[in-house]
Write a protein that holds these residues in place. Structure first.
Motif, PDB file in Angstrom:
ATOM      1  N   ILE A  81       3.777  -3.614   0.220  1.00 24.69           N
ATOM      2  CA  ILE A  81       2.330  -3.797   0.187  1.00 24.69           C
ATOM      3  C   ILE A  81       2.055  -5.251  -0.172  1.00 24.69           C
ATOM      4  O   ILE A  81       2.444  -5.725  -1.238  1.00 24.69           O
ATOM      5  CB  ILE A  81       1.661  -2.871  -0.845  1.00 24.69           C
ATOM      6  CG1 ILE A  81       2.128  -1.420  -0.669  1.00 24.69           C
ATOM      7  CG2 ILE A  81       0.142  -2.976  -0.745  1.00 24.69           C
ATOM      8  CD1 ILE A  81       1.885  -0.840   0.689  1.00 24.69           C
ATOM      9  N   GLN A  94      -2.077   0.828  -2.853  1.00 24.91           N
ATOM     10  CA  GLN A  94      -2.928  -0.065  -2.074  1.00 24.91           C
ATOM     11  C   GLN A  94      -4.257  -0.348  -2.787  1.00 24.91           C
ATOM     12  O   GLN A  94      -4.704  -1.495  -2.841  1.00 24.91           O
ATOM     13  CB  GLN A  94      -3.206   0.537  -0.694  1.00 24.91           C
ATOM     14  CG  GLN A  94      -2.011   0.532   0.236  1.00 24.91           C
ATOM     15  CD  GLN A  94      -2.363   1.134   1.580  1.00 24.91           C
ATOM     16  OE1 GLN A  94      -2.411   2.349   1.741  1.00 24.91           O
ATOM     17  NE2 GLN A  94      -2.633   0.267   2.547  1.00 24.91           N
ATOM     18  N   LYS A 124      -5.461  -4.035  -4.113  1.00 16.30           N
ATOM     19  CA  LYS A 124      -6.674  -4.648  -3.560  1.00 16.30           C
ATOM     20  C   LYS A 124      -7.658  -5.071  -4.643  1.00 16.30           C
ATOM     21  O   LYS A 124      -8.292  -6.125  -4.554  1.00 16.30           O
ATOM     22  CB  LYS A 124      -7.347  -3.677  -2.597  1.00 16.30           C
ATOM     23  CG  LYS A 124      -6.625  -3.501  -1.274  1.00 16.30           C
ATOM     24  CD  LYS A 124      -7.354  -2.470  -0.410  1.00 16.30           C
ATOM     25  CE  LYS A 124      -6.645  -2.258   0.918  1.00 16.30           C
ATOM     26  NZ  LYS A 124      -7.316  -1.209   1.747  1.00 16.30           N
ATOM     27  N   GLY A 177      -3.192  -5.782   0.261  1.00 16.38           N
ATOM     28  CA  GLY A 177      -3.143  -4.333   0.295  1.00 16.38           C
ATOM     29  C   GLY A 177      -2.662  -3.775   1.616  1.00 16.38           C
ATOM     30  O   GLY A 177      -2.736  -2.559   1.860  1.00 16.38           O
ATOM     31  N   GLU A 178      -2.166  -4.636   2.484  1.00  6.66           N
ATOM     32  CA  GLU A 178      -1.673  -4.203   3.791  1.00  6.66           C
ATOM     33  C   GLU A 178      -0.245  -3.681   3.693  1.00  6.66           C
ATOM     34  O   GLU A 178       0.561  -4.201   2.904  1.00  6.66           O
ATOM     35  CB  GLU A 178      -1.716  -5.368   4.782  1.00  6.66           C
ATOM     36  CG  GLU A 178      -3.108  -5.918   5.024  1.00  6.66           C
ATOM     37  CD  GLU A 178      -3.084  -7.193   5.846  1.00  6.66           C
ATOM     38  OE1 GLU A 178      -1.986  -7.765   6.020  1.00  6.66           O
ATOM     39  OE2 GLU A 178      -4.165  -7.628   6.294  1.00  6.66           O
ATOM     40  N   VAL A 179       0.061  -2.674   4.506  1.00  5.15           N
ATOM     41  CA  VAL A 179       1.408  -2.100   4.556  1.00  5.15           C
ATOM     42  C   VAL A 179       2.202  -2.812   5.639  1.00  5.15           C
ATOM     43  O   VAL A 179       1.786  -2.850   6.803  1.00  5.15           O
ATOM     44  CB  VAL A 179       1.365  -0.588   4.849  1.00  5.15           C
ATOM     45  CG1 VAL A 179       2.782  -0.022   4.905  1.00  5.15           C
ATOM     46  CG2 VAL A 179       0.542   0.143   3.800  1.00  5.15           C
TER      47      VAL A 179
END
Length: 448
Positions: free
Chosen positions: A163, A55, A59, A167-169
């Protein structure tokens, strides 16, 4: 390279255990793919050991691609900016016997997972020719095994963790996410970084493998469906010479109470008397056991054993999917090019794969035949032959394997995927600024 030289080189290297990953990754101080034919555009390779590290890297990075087991022959995983490796993330996360699923880190290889599953009493529905490939990479490119009723490896995906560019799961599953899931499984690296994969499993089983030699090509014309349906998985190897298929590899499940025997002939082909390599002149030492010897599913479905290098690597690969209803016509179309193909070819393999509903899969809505070419590593010559093959196969609307070599025009390729516009919309949602775009995607998916 002459065929005799290739055979002599391969015979020496085939019996050699796999080199350490570090050595193979940085040979000649340049980052290359498994075959050595493709050199990546940057040496900036960043290793991640946890979800949080992935992540963080995503990002802070404006452009990147994930580099897996490097078994693709083109630039699908390349980046001129940054490469991310999840090599250290290769563990089994959970096994759910009730749901019949296993969840693994995306970088795990099939050859690592299979023995673990077998010990727990489970199996996968299919495996590719090589067990050395990563699960995430194989599913992202719709890599396949064989069998008229077997879908490609990505059809076993029940869920995935990815991801996004922010950077979100996000977790997608077959049970809950419908079209989004069907779009995302064969994602070509365009949606983000896949960190976990959940696969369907089934009770373990035993198999046997029998090989036959010299199947008359005329038999394919008259009995194609019967020939490719003669086992759980069937592969036909040919050099397109002498009007015959050199070898027929038949892999059959051994079920309790049913005795299996190998007949001395199979549609005019004769039962082999020893283990064979797909290229008959090469040693079979690194091939999976044949001669009808029973063994676990994962030691019979692949052609090559995990503990040995499958080839010298000095090769190129191309593969085309055509509708199975056109299989015989397509095979005969390629055979007409044998004098153009033969000087540059090591061997071809013909396999069947069942249809699926995954948007970017070459088997989307069509049971398929694949025509695979293992070439000598001479791209200057091969790139002259590929347009000839693609022209001969054009009446059958062929779809090339995403991770192998082809010369098909982007517009033509894009026209073969009816869900491509919707797939692009999903890419825009997950990666609005093109963080995961690269030259391959720009040309193949977005080019004209």
């Amino acid at each position: 390279m002459k065929k005799r030289t290739f055979i002599q080189l391969s015979s020496t290297l085939l019996a050699t255990p796999i080199l350490s990953p570090l050595v193979s990754w940085i040979a000649d101080d340049k980052l290359k793919n498994w075959a050595g034919n493709y050199q990546y555009s940057t040496d900036r390779l960043y290793p991640a050991k946890s979800l949080e590290q992935v992540q963080e890297f995503v990002k802070k990075t404006s452009k990147l691609k994930v580099l897996g087991s490097r078994h693709c022959f083109n630039g699908i995983a390349d980046s001129k900016d940054n490469l991310l490796s999840l090599k250290a993330m290769d563990e089994v996360i959970s096994l759910d016997p009730k749901a019949r699923t296993v969840t693994v880190d995306a970088s795990m290889k099939y050859g690592q997972l299979a023995p673990y599953l077998d010990k727990k009493g489970f199996a996968l529905h299919n495996l590719a020719s090589l067990p050395h490939i990563s699960i995430a990479g194989a599913c992202a490119t719709a890599t396949h095994g064989s069998g008229v009723k077997n879908g490609n490896l990505s059809t076993a995906v029940a869920a995935m963790e990815i991801i996004t560019a922010a950077g979100e799961v996000r977790t997608l599953s077959r049970a809950k996410d419908g079209d989004t899931f069907r779009a995302a499984v064969v994602h070509l690296g365009a949606l983000g970084v896949v960190t976990k994969v959940t696969l369907d499993i089934e009770p373990t089983f035993m198999m046997r493998q029998d090989v036959y030699e010299n199947l008359p090509m005329a038999q394919l014309k008259d009995h194609f469906e019967a020939i490719v349906s003669g086992g759980y998985s069937v592969s036909l190897f040919t050099d397109w010479q002498k009007n015959r298929v050199n070898e027929v590899w038949i892999k059959r499940r051994i079920d309790k109470g049913i005795k299996l025997e190998a007949k001395p002939e199979y549609f005019g082909a004769t039962l082999a008397k020893k283990n064979l390599h797909p290229i008959a002149e090469l040693s079979a030492i690194n091939c999976t056991e044949q001669m009808g010897v029973p063994g676990p599913w994962y030691e019979r479905m692949p052609h090559f054993r995990m503990g040995f290098t499958p080839s010298s690597g000095k090769e190129l690969q191309s593969e085309y999917f055509v509708p199975r209803k056109n299989a015989v016509e397509a095979i005969l179309a390629v055979e007409r090019l044998r004098e153009h193909i033969s000087p540059h070819l090591m061997i071809s393999e013909l396999r069947t794969i069942d249809a699926d509903n995954l948007w970017m899969s070459p088997c989307y809505k069509q049971p398929s035949l694949t025509i695979h070419f293992t070439w000598k590593q001479d791209w200057a010559s091969v790139k002259k032959v590929l347009p000839m093959i693609e022209k001969e196969l054009a009446p059958f609307n062929p779809r090339p394997h995403w991770g192998k070599l082809f010369t098909m025009a982007p517009a033509q390729l894009q026209s073969r995927y009816e869900k491509l516009p919707a797939f692009k919309q999903l890419v825009k949602e997950y990666d609005p600024k093109g963080k995961f775009r690269n030259a391959f995607l720009d040309s193949t998916i977005y080019g004209s």
